[in-house]
Design an enzyme around this catalytic site. Structure first.
Site, PDB file in Angstrom:
ATOM      1  CB  SER A 164     -15.446 -39.162  21.799  1.00 29.87           C
ATOM      2  OG  SER A 164     -16.136 -40.965  21.625  1.00 29.87           O
ATOM      3  CE1 TYR A 220     -19.018 -39.866  26.876  1.00 27.87           C
ATOM      4  CE2 TYR A 220     -19.012 -40.598  24.894  1.00 27.87           C
ATOM      5  CZ  TYR A 220     -18.521 -40.264  25.290  1.00 27.87           C
ATOM      6  OH  TYR A 220     -16.830 -40.106  25.334  1.00 27.87           O
TER       7      TYR A 220
END
Length: 297
Positions: free
Chosen positions: A155, A168
């Site tokens: 990501s 995360y």
């Protein structure tokens, strides 16, 4: 003699059919990637933890007569991973592509997230990648016409930090370091490692994310910031001009695995490229100001 030649040709055709495994294929990026690879001719295994969520992809595969099979695989479970990989190898004698996509988001400030919640986040997003990869690597090293490609779906969050997603982002930062290190180890065996770094993608990531229990308490000192961040994510994902569909990620994955000399990192979406370029060109303090402005801190 002619009949024998045909058999050899058929055998050769079977041998060059490449086998792909995609984790987290029940929705979003994994769903679109599994379908695209199958449509491109890869014998694709769409793996997922819960087979009850396989109806949609199975119906499409049957309608289009795609070389796609659904297999149960829970990246958090050693036995599940081993059984799934053993089944695939028994049926094909090889695995050429592994797309590690399974994962979820965890919202909450560090102070509000319990150690157990952080461990669960790492168990899926980071150790799940390791668990599946360790089962696949010996297969890739030893197979005829050896080698293969490991694709780890990271990501933009693997390159920058933002508030309320510290757990995360940490898993994605860890995945970046793991992947870069692995790439050196595996290159001598003809195994390539690719990192995919999407920005805001129009998937059900908000729905598949969870919030720390304490973060949902209005009495939390971080509650208003938590709401700002969640609302910012929702608005970015819902805005077509600032987000990309999951099909775009699938296309970049296909480009990477069919390239003769793939890059280590691929960003997906204009927002991803812009954010990472800005991070590279700015000092820590300059970039910090942008993050704080975006989230009205």
């Amino acid at each position: 003699m002619a009949h024998k030649s045909n058999n050899n040709n058929n055998k050769s055709n079977r041998e060059i059919t490449r086998v792909a495994v995609v984790t987290g294929s029940s929705s979003g990026i994994g769903f679109e990637t599994a379908l695209l690879l199958a449509r491109t001719g890869f014998h694709t295994y769409a793996s997922m933890r819960n087979l009850e969520k396989s109806k949609n992809i199975t119906e499409i595969a049957n309608t289009e007569k795609l070389p796609l099979q659904v297999v149960q695989l829970d990246v958090n479970d050693d036995r599940s991973v081993k059984d799934a990989i053993n089944k695939i190898v028994a049926e094909n004698k090889r695995i050429d592509i592994l797309v590690n996509n399974a994962g979820y988001g965890l919202f909450g400030s560090l102070e509000d997230i319990s150690i157990e919640e952080i461990k669960s986040q790492f168990e899926t997003n980071f150790f799940g990648v390791i668990r599946v990869t360790q089962q696949v690597l010996p297969v890739m090293r030893k197979q005829n016409n050896g080698g293969g490609t490991i694709v780890n779906v990271s990501s933009v969050g693997g390159r920058i930090g933002i508030p309320i997603l510290s757990a995360y982002q940490s898993t994605k930062f860890a995945l970046e370091g793991l992947s870069e290190s692995m790439s050196y180890e595996l290159e001598p065996f003809g195994i390539r490692v690719v990192l995919i770094e999407p920005g805001f993608i129009r998937t059900n990531i908000i729905n598949s994310s969870t919030s720390a229990k304490k973060a949902l308490d209005p009495k939390s000192p971080y509650f208003s910031l938590m709401q700002k961040v969640e609302n910012h994510f929702k608005s970015m994902i819902e805005n077509a001009s600032s987000s990309s569909p999951p099909e775009e990620v699938a296309k970049v994955i296909l480009k990477a695995i069919t390239s003769e000399n793939p890059q280590l990192r691929y960003t997906v979406g204009n927002d991803a490229a812009t954010i990472i370029q800005a991070r590279m060109n700015m000092s820590d303090n300059e970039f910090k100001k942008i993050i704080m402005q975006n989230f009205s801190m």
